[in-house]
Motif scaffolding. Structure first.
Motif, mmCIF file in Angstrom:
data_model
loop_
_atom_site.group_PDB
_atom_site.id
_atom_site.type_symbol
_atom_site.label_atom_id
_atom_site.label_comp_id
_atom_site.label_asym_id
_atom_site.label_seq_id
_atom_site.Cartn_x
_atom_site.Cartn_y
_atom_site.Cartn_z
ATOM 1 N N VAL A 1 0.842 -1.198 0.000
ATOM 2 C CA VAL A 1 0.000 0.000 0.000
ATOM 3 C C VAL A 1 0.878 1.249 0.000
ATOM 4 C CG1 VAL A 1 -1.716 1.301 1.319
ATOM 5 C CG2 VAL A 1 -1.923 -1.168 1.086
ATOM 6 N N LEU A 2 1.983 1.180 0.696
ATOM 7 C CA LEU A 2 2.922 2.303 0.690
ATOM 8 C C LEU A 2 3.380 2.588 -0.735
ATOM 9 C CD1 LEU A 2 4.801 4.292 2.251
ATOM 10 C CD2 LEU A 2 6.438 2.429 2.432
ATOM 11 N N LEU A 3 3.720 1.530 -1.456
ATOM 12 C CA LEU A 3 4.198 1.700 -2.836
ATOM 13 C C LEU A 3 3.092 2.221 -3.744
ATOM 14 C CD1 LEU A 3 6.460 1.317 -4.916
ATOM 15 C CD2 LEU A 3 5.710 -1.047 -5.203
ATOM 16 N N SER A 4 1.889 1.676 -3.609
ATOM 17 C CA SER A 4 0.808 2.106 -4.508
ATOM 18 C C SER A 4 0.399 3.541 -4.216
ATOM 19 C CB SER A 4 -0.400 1.169 -4.389
ATOM 20 O OG SER A 4 -1.006 1.280 -3.114
ATOM 21 N N THR A 5 0.371 3.919 -2.946
ATOM 22 C CA THR A 5 0.014 5.300 -2.605
ATOM 23 C C THR A 5 1.105 6.260 -3.064
ATOM 24 O OG1 THR A 5 -1.066 4.410 -0.623
ATOM 25 C CG2 THR A 5 -0.825 6.784 -0.748
ATOM 26 N N LEU A 6 2.342 5.836 -2.911
ATOM 27 C CA LEU A 6 3.459 6.650 -3.390
ATOM 28 C C LEU A 6 3.386 6.828 -4.904
ATOM 29 C CD1 LEU A 6 6.225 8.021 -2.793
ATOM 30 C CD2 LEU A 6 7.278 5.786 -3.126
ATOM 31 N N THR A 7 3.058 5.759 -5.595
ATOM 32 C CA THR A 7 2.948 5.826 -7.052
ATOM 33 C C THR A 7 1.839 6.775 -7.481
ATOM 34 O OG1 THR A 7 3.707 3.534 -7.232
ATOM 35 C CG2 THR A 7 2.604 4.451 -9.153
ATOM 36 N N ALA A 8 0.724 6.709 -6.781
ATOM 37 C CA ALA A 8 -0.433 7.509 -7.174
ATOM 38 C C ALA A 8 -0.274 8.979 -6.798
ATOM 39 C CB ALA A 8 -1.701 6.942 -6.539
ATOM 40 N N PHE A 9 0.217 9.229 -5.599
ATOM 41 C CA PHE A 9 0.216 10.604 -5.093
ATOM 42 C C PHE A 9 1.598 11.187 -4.858
ATOM 43 C CE2 PHE A 9 -4.248 11.321 -4.470
ATOM 44 C CZ PHE A 9 -4.792 10.056 -4.307
ATOM 45 N N GLY A 10 2.637 10.381 -4.967
ATOM 46 C CA GLY A 10 3.979 10.881 -4.730
ATOM 47 C C GLY A 10 4.186 11.216 -3.261
ATOM 48 N N PHE A 11 5.390 11.733 -2.984
ATOM 49 C CA PHE A 11 5.677 12.163 -1.615
ATOM 50 C C PHE A 11 4.861 13.431 -1.336
ATOM 51 C CE2 PHE A 11 8.798 9.309 -0.193
ATOM 52 C CZ PHE A 11 9.601 8.955 -1.261
ATOM 53 N N GLY A 12 4.037 13.379 -0.327
ATOM 54 C CA GLY A 12 3.224 14.549 -0.062
ATOM 55 C C GLY A 12 2.263 14.323 1.072
ATOM 56 N N PRO A 13 1.335 15.247 1.250
ATOM 57 C CA PRO A 13 0.418 15.164 2.391
ATOM 58 C C PRO A 13 -0.508 13.958 2.341
ATOM 59 C CG PRO A 13 -0.211 16.947 0.909
ATOM 60 C CD PRO A 13 1.120 16.470 0.451
ATOM 61 N N VAL A 14 -0.854 13.500 1.140
ATOM 62 C CA VAL A 14 -1.756 12.353 1.065
ATOM 63 C C VAL A 14 -1.047 11.095 1.563
ATOM 64 C CG1 VAL A 14 -3.086 10.873 -0.479
ATOM 65 C CG2 VAL A 14 -3.139 13.338 -0.775
ATOM 66 N N LEU A 15 0.189 10.895 1.109
ATOM 67 C CA LEU A 15 0.937 9.710 1.543
ATOM 68 C C LEU A 15 1.154 9.733 3.047
ATOM 69 C CD1 LEU A 15 2.613 7.177 0.734
ATOM 70 C CD2 LEU A 15 4.591 8.695 0.566
ATOM 71 N N ALA A 16 1.660 10.845 3.547
ATOM 72 C CA ALA A 16 1.937 10.943 4.984
ATOM 73 C C ALA A 16 0.644 10.870 5.784
ATOM 74 C CB ALA A 16 2.673 12.248 5.280
ATOM 75 N N GLY A 17 -0.381 11.573 5.296
ATOM 76 C CA GLY A 17 -1.636 11.604 6.028
ATOM 77 C C GLY A 17 -2.301 10.250 6.124
ATOM 78 N N ARG A 18 -2.200 9.496 5.030
ATOM 79 C CA ARG A 18 -2.857 8.187 5.042
ATOM 80 C C ARG A 18 -2.309 7.316 6.163
ATOM 81 N NH1 ARG A 18 -3.800 3.766 0.072
ATOM 82 N NH2 ARG A 18 -5.598 2.836 1.135
#
Lengths: 303, 387
Positions: free
Chosen positions: B183-200
């Motif tokens: 999930v870390l990889l897929s979220t990173l792929t979709a949204f990149g490093f940013g508030p969405v990844l960290a927030g999730r």
């Protein structure tokens, strides 16, 4: 006693009910394999043909290669398991000796998948659509063109005022860069500019896009559009530039054209808009290799 | 009276329904030794969950059929040509599927390998007995055992039979679908490093720890129960309990079995992904941006909308980032985070599975607590302008 009956008597295996007959199970098993292998071949075809770019950003093509390998591996393993089960059943029926087997082999070869036909049908949908429908990028039917900086996806965050605007200094070098600007570059800069009339009037633009007509436009105008894609077509948004061309109505929607000309700022529907007045218009360029624009920024990146 | 008869009766001696046997969670492993279970009860639970799963899946298909009819209606009543509508719809759908398929396959592959190779003792050995430590451990266990919200339920079910505290299992249940490398990889792929990844990840951790601690402190007071209806009496492989005990197989055979399991799971989970992609594509194609914007820009309405969408779509957590990405342009960041945190914890699919493991009161809390916590956090993010 056939294999199925024997397995139901086997003390190490749970007693369970077969869904349908063995024939239906075999059909379902082969359908499952066909779908797995079919999806693997489909992904491979997308990568090899280059049509993958119609759907996802090429930077992520390596993920599709992984999917191709995994689909094929899963399909081949299922083929192996199924054939092993057939061979084992054939041997068992020939020898009718259930004391000579290995209980572990029975479990491995007697694999009851619970994948039903409706599930198979649903999973087959992308394969069917991908094969039956011609592979094309998003076009005029999907567009929701914003004549500004592009969609509502924060497209303005990378915009910047034109360097050297009004001074002439470095004009030559900047003009060379401008020729490489695509529609979105121009629109982002236009949105960010505080003096668009001074900055853009007379600037030379060389842009490529597909024709999009909207009924609200004044006669003799069309929108030259492109889609901006971050990762896949689902997150793509349309951007466009108004083109003043007296033969606009003769251009069919989705026709790819290359327009070279001068920019002016005009009032359209009560708002200033960038309008391209073509010196040349080539309607035979065809679809480019990369139909989408790929942004070089991440709107979700931390500041 | 046999063990099964004991289990099959309430404390006052009245018989339970054979459809769903209810068993109070064991405080100690010795109370319910594994060898007493023969798996008969688990088939009832499996049948019950399977029937509900079929009902849910058929409901999704009906919803999809209604959506397709709506497309036909739009086609007949607008100037949009059939080929352009189908092209727009199919390109979006295929793009979502192509982007998400690798992560779905990776998730099912990991799930198959866990089933073939991981033993329960490997896990229970490292779980602290301290409630706070246990809850924290449960929250991050997903990084060692990456399973989605479907795979985590049978895993937790097995762990409960080995004396895993209820609160630790709850924390693992809620966190593992997100707190894992895939999930870390897929979220990173979709949204990149940013508030969405960290927030999730931050919101998931906060909610999982919060709910876990609630269960740790309030389980007895609120009479919260889980029911380990499945026990694998084998040598200890972490399975769903549907297979009878067997001697350990050679490694190549176990790898093959893991791949066969992964293939089946790809179909089981893939159907929900595909239906989710179809619905998301249809929404994008049929619903104008103005309507989406009106729903997606309110600080509260956007969150509620995305939480409902997450609950209904029931997309696997390994790929839901791409579904969310389709709405990123029109919905607030807080609502996107609500979709990405609430969906993996609770959706229609997992609710059905929860009912096969926990009591109704416990399931109700497992739904309400994450719902309220993610809603509050997401609305606060929207109102404070963060993200």
């Amino acid at each position: 006693m056939n294999l199925t009956e024997h397995l139901h008597e086997h003390p190490q295996l749970p007693d369970h009910e077969h869904r349908g007959g063995r024939r239906r199970e075999a059909v379902q098993a082969w359908l499952k394999i066909a779908i797995l292998l079919g999806l693997g071949v489909y992904f491979a075809a997308l990568v090899v043909s280059g049509n993958l770019q119609n759907y996802i950003n090429p930077e992520f093509a390596w993920l599709s290669m992984i999917a191709c390998v995994l689909f094929l591996a899963l399909g081949l393993v299922n083929v192996y398991s199924l054939l092993k089960a057939y061979v084992h059943e054939h041997k068992h029926e020939e020898h009718d000796d259930h004391d000579s087997h290995d209980g572990h082999d029975y479990h491995e070869s007697h694999n009851h998948s619970h994948i039903t036909l409706p599930v198979l049908a649903v999973v087959a949908i992308p394969l069917v659509l991908g094969v039956l429908l011609p592979s094309r990028p998003l076009g005029t039917g999907a567009i929701d063109v914003n004549l500004g900086a592009g969609g509502s996806a924060g497209g303005g965050s990378a915009g910047a005022a034109l360097p050297g605007a009004g001074s002439g200094a470095g004009q030559g070098a900047y003009a060379a860069n401008q020729r490489e600007w695509h529609i979105w570059d121009w629109q982002q800069s236009f949105q960010a500019s505080k003096t668009p009339d001074a900055c853009f009037t007379g600037q030379r633009a060389d842009v490529t896009g597909f024709v999009h007509h909207q009924p609200e436009l004044p006669p003799g105008h069309f929108i030259l559009a492109r889609f901006v894609m971050r990762h896949c077509a689902a997150d793509a948004f349309g951007v466009g530039m108004l083109v003043a061309y007296d033969k606009a109505e003769t251009l069919a929607p989705d026709t790819w054209v290359r327009v070279q000309g001068a920019l002016r700022v005009s009032d359209v529907a009560g708002e200033p808009a960038l309008v391209l007045h073509p010196a040349t218009l080539d309607a035979n360029v065809g679809e480019p290799i990369s139909p989408y624009i790929y942004p070089r920024f991440n709107p979700y990146a931390l500041p | 009276m046999s063990s099964l008869e004991q289990i099959d009766k309430r404390a006052d001696g009245t018989p339970h329904s054979r459809v769903r046997p209810r068993i109070r969670v064991a405080e100690r492993a010795e109370e319910y030794p594994a060898e007493k279970y023969e798996g008969e009860g688990d088939w009832d639970a499996q049948a019950n969950g399977g029937q509900l799963g079929q009902i849910f899946f058929r409901s999704m298909l009906i919803l999809l059929a209604v959506t397709l009819l709506l497309m036909l209606f739009v086609l007949l009543n607008t100037r949009v040509r059939f080929d352009t509508l189908i092209n727009a719809f199919s390109v979006r759908f295929l793009s979502l599927f192509i982007e998400a398929a690798p992560f779905l396959l990776l998730g099912t592959l990991v799930s198959g390998l866990i089933e073939a190779f991981v033993r329960r003792e490997h896990i229970t050995r490292w779980v602290p007995r301290n409630p706070v430590g246990g809850v924290l451990m449960g929250t991050v266990m997903g990084f060692a055992f990456p399973v989605c919200e479907c795979g985590v339920v049978p895993v937790v079910r097995q762990l409960y039979t080995k004396s895993l505290p209820l609160s630790v299992g709850v924390a693992f249940l809620l966190a593992a679908p997100v707190m894992n490398p895939i999930v870390l990889l897929s979220t990173l792929t979709a949204f990149g490093f940013g508030p969405v990844l960290a927030g999730r990840f931050a919101i998931t951790a906060v909610v999982a720890v919060g709910v876990g601690l609630f269960f740790a402190l309030g389980a007895r007071r609120f009479n919260l129960q889980g029911l380990p209806s499945v026990v694998d009496a084998s040598a200890g492989s972490l399975t769903s309990g549907v297979q009878a005990p067997q001697p350990p197989a050679p490694v190549p055979a176990r790898i093959r079995q893991a791949l066969v399991t992964a293939g089946d799971e790809a179909f089981e989970m893939g159907r929900y992904l595909i239906v989710g992609c179809l619905l998301a594509s249809a929404l994008q194609t049929l619903v104008s941006q103005d309507v989406l914007l009106s729903l997606g820009q309110g600080p509260v309405t956007s969150v509620l909308t995305m939480q409902v969408l997450a609950f209904v779509l029931s997309v696997c957590s390994t790929v839901d980032a791409f579904i969310a990405l389709a709405f990123a342009g029109t919905f607030t960041t807080g609502s996107i985070l609500a979709f990405l945190t609430f969906g993996p914890m609770v959706d229609v699919k997992s609710t059905i599975m929860f009912l096969g493991v926990f009591s109704k009161r416990t399931v109700a809390l497992l739904i309400l607590l994450p719902l309220l916590l993610t809603m509050i956090i997401a609305i606060w993010l929207n109102l404070s302008g963060i993200g």
